[in-house]
Design an enzyme around this catalytic site. Structure first.
Site, PDB file in Angstrom:
ATOM      1  N   ASP A  96      53.116  65.802  47.903  1.00 22.62           N
ATOM      2  CA  ASP A  96      53.835  66.956  48.447  1.00 22.62           C
ATOM      3  C   ASP A  96      54.673  66.515  49.647  1.00 22.62           C
ATOM      4  O   ASP A  96      54.187  65.811  50.528  1.00 22.62           O
ATOM      5  CB  ASP A  96      52.845  68.052  48.853  1.00 22.62           C
ATOM      6  CG  ASP A  96      53.505  69.420  48.896  1.00 22.62           C
ATOM      7  OD1 ASP A  96      54.560  69.549  49.551  1.00 22.62           O
ATOM      8  OD2 ASP A  96      52.995  70.350  48.268  1.00 22.62           O
ATOM      9  N   SER A 145      57.377  74.347  47.846  1.00 22.48           N
ATOM     10  CA  SER A 145      56.459  73.719  46.883  1.00 22.48           C
ATOM     11  C   SER A 145      56.194  74.607  45.679  1.00 22.48           C
ATOM     12  O   SER A 145      55.919  74.106  44.590  1.00 22.48           O
ATOM     13  CB  SER A 145      55.130  73.388  47.566  1.00 22.48           C
ATOM     14  OG  SER A 145      55.316  72.364  48.494  1.00 22.48           O
ATOM     15  N   PHE A 326      35.574  71.264  49.011  1.00 27.01           N
ATOM     16  CA  PHE A 326      34.998  70.468  50.086  1.00 27.01           C
ATOM     17  C   PHE A 326      35.332  70.981  51.479  1.00 27.01           C
ATOM     18  O   PHE A 326      34.868  70.423  52.466  1.00 27.01           O
ATOM     19  CB  PHE A 326      35.425  69.009  49.931  1.00 27.01           C
ATOM     20  CG  PHE A 326      34.974  68.430  48.618  1.00 27.01           C
ATOM     21  CD1 PHE A 326      33.668  68.030  48.441  1.00 27.01           C
ATOM     22  CD2 PHE A 326      35.850  68.348  47.544  1.00 27.01           C
ATOM     23  CE1 PHE A 326      33.231  67.515  47.231  1.00 27.01           C
ATOM     24  CE2 PHE A 326      35.431  67.844  46.324  1.00 27.01           C
ATOM     25  CZ  PHE A 326      34.121  67.426  46.163  1.00 27.01           C
ATOM     26  N   GLU A 367      47.200  65.886  43.501  1.00 25.91           N
ATOM     27  CA  GLU A 367      48.168  66.112  44.569  1.00 25.91           C
ATOM     28  C   GLU A 367      47.745  65.486  45.897  1.00 25.91           C
ATOM     29  O   GLU A 367      46.650  65.761  46.394  1.00 25.91           O
ATOM     30  CB  GLU A 367      48.385  67.615  44.808  1.00 25.91           C
ATOM     31  CG  GLU A 367      49.488  67.847  45.823  1.00 25.91           C
ATOM     32  CD  GLU A 367      49.517  69.241  46.436  1.00 25.91           C
ATOM     33  OE1 GLU A 367      50.595  69.626  46.918  1.00 25.91           O
ATOM     34  OE2 GLU A 367      48.482  69.930  46.460  1.00 25.91           O
ATOM     35  N   ASP A 372      52.569  66.463  53.078  1.00 30.04           N
ATOM     36  CA  ASP A 372      53.458  67.551  53.489  1.00 30.04           C
ATOM     37  C   ASP A 372      52.913  68.277  54.718  1.00 30.04           C
ATOM     38  O   ASP A 372      53.667  68.588  55.649  1.00 30.04           O
ATOM     39  CB  ASP A 372      53.599  68.536  52.323  1.00 30.04           C
ATOM     40  CG  ASP A 372      54.605  69.632  52.602  1.00 30.04           C
ATOM     41  OD1 ASP A 372      55.795  69.306  52.730  1.00 30.04           O
ATOM     42  OD2 ASP A 372      54.191  70.802  52.691  1.00 30.04           O
ATOM     43  N   HIS A 376      54.901  68.696  58.226  1.00 33.34           N
ATOM     44  CA  HIS A 376      55.255  69.983  58.832  1.00 33.34           C
ATOM     45  C   HIS A 376      54.935  69.994  60.322  1.00 33.34           C
ATOM     46  O   HIS A 376      55.585  70.693  61.099  1.00 33.34           O
ATOM     47  CB  HIS A 376      54.524  71.132  58.137  1.00 33.34           C
ATOM     48  CG  HIS A 376      55.196  71.587  56.870  1.00 33.34           C
ATOM     49  ND1 HIS A 376      56.451  72.159  56.863  1.00 33.34           N
ATOM     50  CD2 HIS A 376      54.805  71.545  55.581  1.00 33.34           C
ATOM     51  CE1 HIS A 376      56.794  72.447  55.615  1.00 33.34           C
ATOM     52  NE2 HIS A 376      55.809  72.074  54.820  1.00 33.34           N
ATOM     53  N   ASP A 413      57.577  66.881  45.234  1.00 37.72           N
ATOM     54  CA  ASP A 413      58.167  68.180  44.931  1.00 37.72           C
ATOM     55  C   ASP A 413      59.449  68.434  45.726  1.00 37.72           C
ATOM     56  O   ASP A 413      60.306  69.181  45.309  1.00 37.72           O
ATOM     57  CB  ASP A 413      57.152  69.310  45.149  1.00 37.72           C
ATOM     58  CG  ASP A 413      56.468  69.267  46.504  1.00 37.72           C
ATOM     59  OD1 ASP A 413      56.690  68.313  47.282  1.00 37.72           O
ATOM     60  OD2 ASP A 413      55.701  70.205  46.796  1.00 37.72           O
ATOM     61  N   HIS A 414      59.524  67.801  46.886  1.00 36.77           N
ATOM     62  CA  HIS A 414      60.702  67.963  47.743  1.00 36.77           C
ATOM     63  C   HIS A 414      60.592  66.949  48.861  1.00 36.77           C
ATOM     64  O   HIS A 414      59.533  66.368  49.071  1.00 36.77           O
ATOM     65  CB  HIS A 414      60.776  69.380  48.325  1.00 36.77           C
ATOM     66  CG  HIS A 414      59.530  69.781  49.057  1.00 36.77           C
ATOM     67  ND1 HIS A 414      59.268  69.382  50.349  1.00 36.77           N
ATOM     68  CD2 HIS A 414      58.454  70.504  48.672  1.00 36.77           C
ATOM     69  CE1 HIS A 414      58.096  69.864  50.715  1.00 36.77           C
ATOM     70  NE2 HIS A 414      57.567  70.537  49.717  1.00 36.77           N
ATOM     71  N   HIS A 489      71.844  53.733  61.289  1.00 36.53           N
ATOM     72  CA  HIS A 489      71.652  54.226  59.920  1.00 36.53           C
ATOM     73  C   HIS A 489      70.319  54.934  59.666  1.00 36.53           C
ATOM     74  O   HIS A 489      69.347  54.687  60.363  1.00 36.53           O
ATOM     75  CB  HIS A 489      71.742  53.067  58.915  1.00 36.53           C
ATOM     76  CG  HIS A 489      72.981  52.265  59.050  1.00 36.53           C
ATOM     77  ND1 HIS A 489      73.149  51.034  58.471  1.00 36.53           N
ATOM     78  CD2 HIS A 489      74.155  52.511  59.709  1.00 36.53           C
ATOM     79  CE1 HIS A 489      74.337  50.557  58.748  1.00 36.53           C
ATOM     80  NE2 HIS A 489      74.974  51.435  59.512  1.00 36.53           N
TER      81      HIS A 489
HETATM   82 ZN   LIG Z   1      55.746  72.076  52.785  1.00 39.51          ZN
END
Ligand SMILES: [Zn+2]
Ligand SMILES: *[C@@H]1O[C@H](CO)[C@@H](O)[C@H](O)[C@H]1NC(C)=O
Length: 536
Positions: A96, A145, A326, A367, A372, A376, A413-414, A489
């Site tokens: 993710d 997502s 878990f 996953e 992700d 964030h 996913d992104h 760069h």
């Molecule tokens: Zn996200």
């Protein structure tokens, strides 16, 4: 001044090292044949390690070195040949928010820990085929997502924050969500319909957007339990929450292996959590964990576990159904070393062991969901740790399955707005400071985010309002985190790696919605073109 001095030193170092015979010859194999795990203690916190001189290395890696290395690479490329067989099993690894910059940084980090530095090769990089993947959703250039899961698991792009429904379903539209003609069936469901076994593994809540793409149809990714729907004055009687869809749904209830976090979405308010969390969150009084146990016990050997030790002690050879939750919510970040949590690798092992018992084949979704989550928070150290955990799980799956019958794909996913920037020296830790601003002379970290909580504004925290600026100006300068006269760069892209039967369907550039169509073709399940010409 500092830069000029560095330049003089660099020139001197190159001149000096040019006369020194190369201390290390060309090699295909890692110089240090230890796994990074063996070296974790060295510098997991990323403190600058005595690194080999970059200049010296450049001298070592001369024409002879590159000729040999690249001829070997060419040989490998020439030796590739497609495996044109039906895929009995599919393992879908989803990182993710795992941008190419994340993968690059993870490789650099692993190489730094093993001593292979930039020459490190990740498990998925040994896969013979790869493709670029376009991720825009039905309504946004940048997807979330949920919409992405709809595309890469079911084959049609949906609207942002909707799952398993096509673009006819707008966000939070409960009526539209209940219209079965808008439901998009996942490859996981196709496998079930073909009489094969299925499983989902994640380190997020198992009701979170990515895993839910396998079994849920919802107009709102946040409707993970009935309380989430009541909170926005929706009707959970009318629109089933995601946890309920997992336990009672036509697809969810047939999933044999469910491993991840998110107990609070399954248990009622007033019921304590075994690890002392905030307790259950359901309003309807249902204990869906107990429901799952009751359902599955009559079908075969079923186990519910919530602690790592119970998972590791499990007799997978005699397990038909396995649920492991878990954590109360998402599982902890790997960097926080929560000993009650199995690793993604350990969960992947258990899942494959259970699913491999089915001679008809299986579909497993795994996953790396906390990559992700860490991004964030702009916590790149944690994100990279998660990316290394993700790679370990992929390496394990690769070793446990036969490329002649199991198609493994690894994708994201992104992207996330992480960049690898500046001109850090070869052999340094990608998590460290790497370069200097040519305006204020201050150093900056090689890894940065273009947006997120890591933003550091002017001393008083005021950020200039871009709407007060002429952002139509052809020479408008976009906001940057570090002041520079001219940028150094940075790089970005989204990728899919594949190995196994029909992995060669993944070359070039494709829509995320193409992925399930190719998987169905390879495995001869679901609608559309199939590799297997005629079936009974
Ligand atoms: Zn996200
Ligand atoms: C269930 O597990 C027991 C051992 O715990 C084993 O003897 C039995 O064969 C298993 N049943 C199935 C259907 O795998």
């Amino acid at each position: 001044m500092r830069l000029q001095l560095a330049f003089v030193l660099a020139v001197a170092a190159v001149a000096a090292s040019a006369r020194v015979p190369p201390p290390r010859g060309p090699q295909r194999e890692p110089l240090i044949k230890k796994t990074y795990k063996d070296q974790d203690h060295l510098d997991v916190m990323g403190h600058m390690r005595a690194s080999k001189s970059a200049k010296n290395r450049n001298a070592v890696e001369g024409l002879g070195y590159w000729n040999q290395q690249m001829q070997a690479e060419l040989q490998d490329q020439l030796a590739k040949s497609p495996i044109v067989k039906q895929a009995k099993n599919i393992i879908f690894f989803l990182g993710d928010g795992t941008s190419i910059s994340t993968l690059t940084a993870a490789r650099l980090l692993k190489g730094h820990l093993t001593g292979n530095d930039e020459h490190e090769v990740m498990a998925y990089e040994k896969f013979p085929y790869s493709s670029l993947i376009k991720t825009y959703s039905a309504d946004k250039i940048v997807t979330d997502s949920a919409a992405s899961a709809t595309a890469y698991l079911t084959g049609a792009k949906g609207n942002q924050a909707t799952i398993g429904v096509d673009a006819n379903v707008l966000l939070s539209d409960c009526d539209a969500m209940n219209n079965p003609s808008y439901h998009t069936p996942s490859v996981l469901k196709n496998f079930q319909d073909a009489g094969k076994s299925t499983g989902i593994v994640t380190v997020t809540r198992v009701t979170h957007a990515s895993p839910a793409g396998n079994y849920a149809h919802t107009a709102e990714r946040h409707w993970e339990n009935d309380d989430d729907i009541n909170d926005v004055e929706g009707d959970p009687e009318k629109c089933d929450d995601i946890a309920e869809q997992l336990v009672y749904g036509a697809t969810g209830s047939q999933i044999k292996v469910i491993l991840g976090g998110g107990r609070k979405k399954f248990t009622p308010k007033g019921v304590d959590d075994p690890e002392g969390g905030d307790g259950g969150k359901r309003d309807d009084g249902k204990n869906l964990i107990q429901t799952w146990i009751d359902q599955k016990q009559v079908l075969g050997n079923a186990s519910y576990v919530w602690h790592r030790e119970d998972l590791l002690a499990l007799d997978t050879a005699n397990t038909d159904y396995l649920m492991g939750l878990f954590d109360w919510s998402h599982m902890s970040f790997a960097i926080d070393e929560d000993t009650s949590n199995p690793s993604l690798e350990e969960m992947t092992r258990a899942a494959i062991e259970v699913l491999q018992r089915d001679d008809n084949g299986f579909f497993l979704f795994v996953e790396g969901g906390n990559i992700d989550k860490a991004h964030h928070l702009n916590e790149h150290r944690s994100a990279l740790q998660e990316a290394l955990e993700f790679e370990k799980a992929i390496a394990l799956a690769d070793s446990m399955t036969d490329p002649e019958e199991t198609l493994i794909i690894v994708t994201a996913d992104h992207s996330q707005p992480l960049v690898i920037n500046g001109y850090p020296e070869r052999g340094t830790d990608v998590r460290d400071l790497g370069d200097f601003s040519d305006v204020d002379g201050l150093p900056f970290t090689t890894l940065m985010y273009t947006n997120g909580p890591g933003y550091r504004g002017e001393p008083h925290g005021e950020r200039p309002d871009p709407s007060a600026e002429n952002y139509y100006d052809p020479h408008y300068m976009g906001a940057a985190t570090v002041p520079m006269i001219e940028s150094h760069h940075a790089g970005e892209e989204v990728i899919l790696y594949a190995r196994g039967p029909h992995a060669h369907l993944f070359t070039g550039i494709h829509e995320n919605a193409y992925i399930p169509h190719a998987l169905r073709y390879a495995a001869c399940v679901g609608d559309g073109l199939h590799f297997c010409p005629t079936e009974a």
